[in-house]
Each structure stands twice: as structure tokens, then as C-alpha cells.
Design a protein around this motif. Sequence first.
Motif, short mmCIF file in Angstrom:
data_model
loop_
_atom_site.label_atom_id
_atom_site.label_comp_id
_atom_site.label_asym_id
_atom_site.label_seq_id
_atom_site.Cartn_x
_atom_site.Cartn_y
_atom_site.Cartn_z
N UNK A 158 0.61 -1.20 0.00
CA UNK A 158 -0.09 0.03 0.02
C UNK A 158 0.79 1.43 -0.23
N UNK A 159 2.10 1.24 0.78
CA UNK A 159 2.88 2.46 0.69
C UNK A 159 1.89 3.30 1.94
N UNK A 160 2.28 4.57 2.13
CA UNK A 160 1.70 5.43 2.73
C UNK A 160 2.40 6.75 2.63
N UNK A 161 1.59 8.07 3.15
CA UNK A 161 1.79 9.28 3.16
C UNK A 161 2.93 9.98 3.94
N UNK A 162 3.44 8.90 4.60
CA UNK A 162 4.53 9.42 5.70
C UNK A 162 5.87 8.77 5.20
N UNK A 163 6.17 8.60 3.99
CA UNK A 163 7.51 8.28 3.58
C UNK A 163 7.57 7.03 3.17
N UNK A 164 6.51 6.05 3.18
CA UNK A 164 7.04 4.56 2.84
C UNK A 164 6.44 4.59 1.53
N UNK A 165 7.29 4.38 0.49
CA UNK A 165 6.79 4.01 -0.84
C UNK A 165 6.33 2.59 -0.85
N UNK A 166 5.45 2.32 -1.96
CA UNK A 166 5.03 1.00 -2.38
C UNK A 166 6.28 0.28 -2.58
N UNK A 167 6.52 -0.93 -2.43
CA UNK A 167 7.90 -1.72 -2.77
C UNK A 167 7.34 -3.04 -3.01
N UNK A 168 6.95 -3.67 -4.13
CA UNK A 168 6.55 -5.00 -4.09
C UNK A 168 7.33 -6.00 -3.86
N UNK A 169 8.76 -5.69 -4.20
CA UNK A 169 9.83 -6.75 -3.89
C UNK A 169 9.84 -6.89 -2.39
N UNK A 170 9.76 -5.78 -1.44
CA UNK A 170 9.92 -6.18 -0.22
C UNK A 170 8.26 -6.85 0.36
N UNK A 171 7.50 -6.27 -0.29
CA UNK A 171 6.05 -7.17 0.04
C UNK A 171 6.01 -8.40 -0.24
N UNK A 172 6.69 -8.83 -1.52
CA UNK A 172 6.78 -10.31 -1.81
C UNK A 172 7.65 -11.06 -0.86
N UNK A 173 8.69 -10.41 -0.43
CA UNK A 173 9.71 -11.18 0.80
C UNK A 173 9.08 -11.32 2.13
N UNK A 174 8.36 -10.12 2.41
CA UNK A 174 7.46 -10.61 3.81
C UNK A 174 6.20 -11.44 3.83
N UNK A 175 5.60 -11.39 2.60
CA UNK A 175 4.58 -12.29 2.25
C UNK A 175 5.06 -13.97 2.26
N UNK A 176 6.26 -14.16 1.73
CA UNK A 176 6.76 -15.37 1.71
C UNK A 176 7.30 -15.72 3.11
N UNK A 177 7.72 -14.63 3.89
CA UNK A 177 8.11 -14.98 5.23
C UNK A 177 6.92 -15.48 6.26
N UNK A 178 5.81 -14.75 6.07
CA UNK A 178 4.64 -15.00 6.37
C UNK A 178 4.08 -16.39 6.09
N UNK A 179 4.27 -16.94 5.10
CA UNK A 179 3.58 -17.88 4.49
C UNK A 179 4.44 -19.16 5.07
N UNK A 180 5.90 -18.95 5.23
CA UNK A 180 6.74 -19.84 5.72
C UNK A 180 6.42 -20.29 6.98
N UNK A 181 6.01 -19.21 7.91
CA UNK A 181 5.56 -19.27 9.14
C UNK A 181 4.31 -19.81 9.30
N UNK A 182 3.47 -20.15 8.29
CA UNK A 182 2.07 -20.79 8.41
C UNK A 182 0.81 -19.78 8.29
N UNK A 183 1.23 -18.50 7.67
CA UNK A 183 0.09 -17.68 7.68
C UNK A 183 -0.56 -17.93 6.48
N UNK A 184 -1.78 -18.06 6.29
CA UNK A 184 -2.61 -18.47 5.26
C UNK A 184 -2.53 -17.44 4.26
#
Length: 230
Positions: A158-184
Motif C-alpha cells: 500500500x505504501x503511505x503518505x509518511x514516506x513509505x513508498x510501495x515496494x512490491x519486492x519487499x512486499x513479496x519478501x514479507x509475504x513469503x516469510x509469513x507463508x513460511x511461518x504458516x500464515x494463510x
Amino acid sequence: MAGLINFEDENEVKQFLDNLGVEYSFQCYKEKDPEGCQRLADYLEGVKKNYESTAQVLKHNCETHGHAESCYKLGAYHVTGKGGMTKCLKTAYSYFLRSCNAPGKKSGDACHNVGLLLHDGRTMEGGPDPTAARQYYEKACTGGFAPSCFNLSAMFIEGNSKGLAPDMTQALKYANRACELGHVWGCANASRMYKLGDGTEKDEKKAEELKNRARELHGFEKERQIKFGE
């Protein structure tokens, strides 16, 4: 060696449990053992259902010994007003923060809750602080707490108005990590990103593997819910 307890004898079981309470009280207040205090709190909460006394032991163990699990549970009591504690998110936040900054098995949960309250903004004078929330989510995620990894993935999508730009590479990194930990939903989001090529090259095979993993985890969750309700 003590004899075995006959758990079919109600009086014997009651005596056994009463003795446990005395032992844990001694450990907590005489031996000044933080783990003994936590055992006493668990005993009062789980066996005696005495939430007011539980809250007082948690408060003592958190404020005197800085015990991470007691601080975490005390924070949770302040969220709901359980055990006669004042219902106050700011107070809950302060105890979650203490737990997050101390080593303990509930530290990850506590860091996640700090992140949630910062992200939500109801405990902060200046409103939501996604930058600070991200730091606590990262700490919890590094410690293996899947919901924090998923929240980080969502933040980078999503990014936000306070300096965090959308970053799909990072988004995928954390989605993969969540999945590895069992997050559906971490698996589901990662599957979609591989399918669309968001933050990575398109990979239909990987997308299908992650979709199947999400289905498997969802099935496990439904099975647990059914068994719990039986």
C-alpha cells in the motif's frame, strides 16, 4: 518420592491444587522467583478463575521483575479491563512495550501489539505512526511472529503518505516469510504476486504451489475450529 495423585478422587485433587497454589506463592513472594510468580498467575487464572488476584500478581511480576510474559498478559488485561484493571489502550501499550523489550516467549506477540497500536494511532498524541509501527513489526517478524510479517507485506503493497513508498519486492519478501511461518493470507498474497509478476518475474508454478499451501493451511484452520467446537 511423592505418591501418584488419584485424579478420580475429588478431595485429593483439590488438596493437590491447593498445595500447588501455596508452592507457587512461596516461589513468588518468598523466593522472589519471577517464573514462580508467572506460574502463580497462570494458576490463579486457569485453575481458580480469580482474575483480580491474577492481575495483581501480573502487575507485581512485571513492575518488580520486568517479566516479559507477565507484562504482556497485564497489557492484555488493560485492553479489556479484565481483573479490575483500568480499560486503557495507553496503559496496555506501555506494558506491551516493556514485554517487547524484554526476552521472553511472549515478546514477539508484544512487539506485534505495539506495532498494531502505533499503526492504529489510538494511543499516540500525533495519530498513527506507521514508521514506528514498521520497526516493531520487523522486530516481531524477525522473531518468527507471522502476523507481523504479513502486516509488513501489506504496508509495502500500500505504501503511505509518511514516506513509505510501495515496494512490491519487499512486499513479496514479507509475504513469503509469513507463508513460511504458516500464515494463510501470506501464502495467498505471495501466490497472487508470483502469478501477476508483482515484485518478481511471473512464475505460474510457484504461484500454484503457494496457492495450494494457502488452501492446506486454510483446511487446517477449519479442522481446528471444528475440533474446538465439538
